[in-house]
Write a protein that holds these residues in place. Sequence first.
Motif, mmCIF file in Angstrom:
data_model
loop_
_atom_site.group_PDB
_atom_site.id
_atom_site.type_symbol
_atom_site.label_atom_id
_atom_site.label_comp_id
_atom_site.label_asym_id
_atom_site.label_seq_id
_atom_site.Cartn_x
_atom_site.Cartn_y
_atom_site.Cartn_z
ATOM 1 N N UNK A 208 0.787 -1.113 -0.001
ATOM 2 C CA UNK A 208 0.042 0.128 -0.039
ATOM 3 C C UNK A 208 0.973 1.150 0.054
ATOM 4 N N UNK A 209 0.121 2.364 -0.195
ATOM 5 C CA UNK A 209 0.810 3.702 -0.252
ATOM 6 C C UNK A 209 0.934 4.204 1.239
ATOM 7 N N UNK A 210 0.745 3.523 2.103
ATOM 8 C CA UNK A 210 0.604 3.935 3.615
ATOM 9 C C UNK A 210 0.894 2.597 4.263
ATOM 10 N N UNK A 211 1.705 2.472 5.271
ATOM 11 C CA UNK A 211 1.657 1.452 6.172
ATOM 12 C C UNK A 211 2.322 -0.046 5.529
ATOM 13 N N UNK A 212 2.282 -0.995 6.181
ATOM 14 C CA UNK A 212 2.859 -1.946 5.760
ATOM 15 C C UNK A 212 1.954 -3.070 4.988
ATOM 16 N N UNK A 213 2.628 -3.986 4.496
ATOM 17 C CA UNK A 213 1.723 -4.904 3.499
ATOM 18 C C UNK A 213 0.643 -5.603 3.795
ATOM 19 N N UNK A 214 -0.205 -6.027 2.832
ATOM 20 C CA UNK A 214 -1.329 -6.975 3.084
ATOM 21 C C UNK A 214 -0.863 -8.316 2.668
ATOM 22 N N UNK A 215 -0.641 -9.170 3.525
ATOM 23 C CA UNK A 215 0.046 -10.396 3.527
ATOM 24 C C UNK A 215 -0.808 -11.455 2.867
ATOM 25 N N UNK A 216 -2.081 -11.452 3.080
ATOM 26 C CA UNK A 216 -3.145 -12.438 2.664
ATOM 27 C C UNK A 216 -4.179 -11.532 1.962
ATOM 28 N N UNK A 217 -3.841 -11.419 0.659
ATOM 29 C CA UNK A 217 -4.750 -10.214 -0.003
ATOM 30 C C UNK A 217 -6.110 -10.817 -0.024
ATOM 31 N N UNK A 218 -6.388 -12.214 -0.669
ATOM 32 C CA UNK A 218 -7.925 -12.370 -0.911
ATOM 33 C C UNK A 218 -8.781 -12.684 0.585
ATOM 34 N N UNK A 219 -7.819 -13.036 1.674
ATOM 35 C CA UNK A 219 -8.730 -13.118 2.924
ATOM 36 C C UNK A 219 -8.963 -11.654 3.569
ATOM 37 N N UNK A 220 -7.926 -10.693 3.212
ATOM 38 C CA UNK A 220 -8.164 -9.428 3.522
ATOM 39 C C UNK A 220 -9.178 -8.484 2.581
ATOM 40 N N UNK A 221 -9.070 -8.835 1.414
ATOM 41 C CA UNK A 221 -10.077 -8.161 0.328
ATOM 42 C C UNK A 221 -11.609 -8.504 0.720
ATOM 43 N N UNK A 222 -11.753 -9.890 1.177
ATOM 44 C CA UNK A 222 -12.992 -10.472 1.442
ATOM 45 C C UNK A 222 -13.646 -9.618 2.652
ATOM 46 N N UNK A 223 -12.591 -9.312 3.611
ATOM 47 C CA UNK A 223 -12.920 -8.650 4.727
ATOM 48 C C UNK A 223 -13.275 -7.378 4.761
ATOM 49 N N UNK A 224 -12.826 -6.662 3.904
ATOM 50 C CA UNK A 224 -12.839 -5.216 3.434
ATOM 51 C C UNK A 224 -14.399 -5.138 2.889
ATOM 52 N N UNK A 225 -14.675 -6.049 2.007
ATOM 53 C CA UNK A 225 -15.995 -6.002 1.283
ATOM 54 C C UNK A 225 -17.166 -6.222 2.405
ATOM 55 N N UNK A 226 -16.828 -7.212 3.308
ATOM 56 C CA UNK A 226 -17.635 -7.665 4.159
ATOM 57 C C UNK A 226 -18.028 -6.373 5.222
ATOM 58 N N UNK A 227 -17.011 -5.647 5.624
ATOM 59 C CA UNK A 227 -16.681 -4.490 6.181
ATOM 60 C C UNK A 227 -18.072 -3.327 5.652
ATOM 61 N N UNK A 228 -17.431 -3.073 4.439
ATOM 62 C CA UNK A 228 -18.435 -1.992 3.922
ATOM 63 C C UNK A 228 -19.778 -2.515 3.868
ATOM 64 N N UNK A 229 -20.058 -3.567 3.606
ATOM 65 C CA UNK A 229 -21.459 -4.156 3.520
ATOM 66 C C UNK A 229 -22.171 -3.889 4.952
ATOM 67 N N UNK A 230 -21.321 -4.196 6.011
ATOM 68 C CA UNK A 230 -21.817 -3.864 7.359
ATOM 69 C C UNK A 230 -22.290 -2.692 7.558
#
Length: 299
Positions: A208-230
């Motif tokens: 990312x442009x700020x902070x450290x790396x996302x090490x499990x992209x698919x798991x994290x992207x799924x969580x981001x999508x879920x967070x937005x739906x919540x």
Amino acid sequence: MFDTSAPGPAGVVADVSPLTRRLIAPNPGAFTFSGTCSYLVGRRRVAIIDPGPAIPAHVEALLRAVSGQELVAILVTHTHRDHSPAAAILREKTGAPILGCGPYVPRSNGIAAGSGLDASHDFVYAPDRALNDGELVRVGEVSIEAVATPGHTANHLCFALHEEGVVFTGDHVMAWSTTVVAPPDGSMRDYMESIEKLRRRADVLLWPGHGGPVREPQRYLRAIAHHRRQREAAILQRLDEGDETIPQMVARIYEGVNPRLHGAAALTILAHMEDLIARGAVEPKGPVDILQGRFVKVV
């Protein structure tokens, strides 16, 4: 869900992979975390991804980092002033072309009003060439692909480094926090579509442009999508319970959150509201903005 550990000190060039080095700009803040991450990709022939703000010490550190190498491209994910202004200085000093996102253009198809983060754009940014989705840039022996990811901004790009199976995500996805999506330039619908676009890829790491790396992209992207739906569900619940304005919703949904982040929270709710209105789930009663807007749920 979030990794709020500092990725390293500003001003120090760190080898983070065989083909990539990272230099963090000295611009920490509420939106920039520990500072903007500029990435140097390649070895003898090099590209800089997101040269960052026009801070003289940071620009000089980038120039020292590429000394003795050929800087063949300056790549920019989007035109917020913590990402793009140093590009013009580097081009002047090295002759390397600026490639990547197009210039900021005011969005004309949104329904939300208000300032959003549009004032944070680098209005003088002028690339030598704006890259199309899927376009490749050769940097010595490596290939960098432009991946269009509008949402945080209308002109946002990510950059995929094929040789390492990684993506430099700018502000589209970050490990330390959710991304601010602020109308009128930002679009929640575009953002969610861009998240799904990355979910269809098979990348092993996100830088990312700020902070450290996302090490499990698919798991994290799924969580981001879920967070937005919540978050969308919470907005609809607040409308069911009688809230009509965005300040009312911020006070309840973000109760306990640092008040200095409430402005960003209001912009995010506005982005959700714009999407809900476009889908026919919410009806505005007056202007679609943060302070004056009043909204009701469509039954």
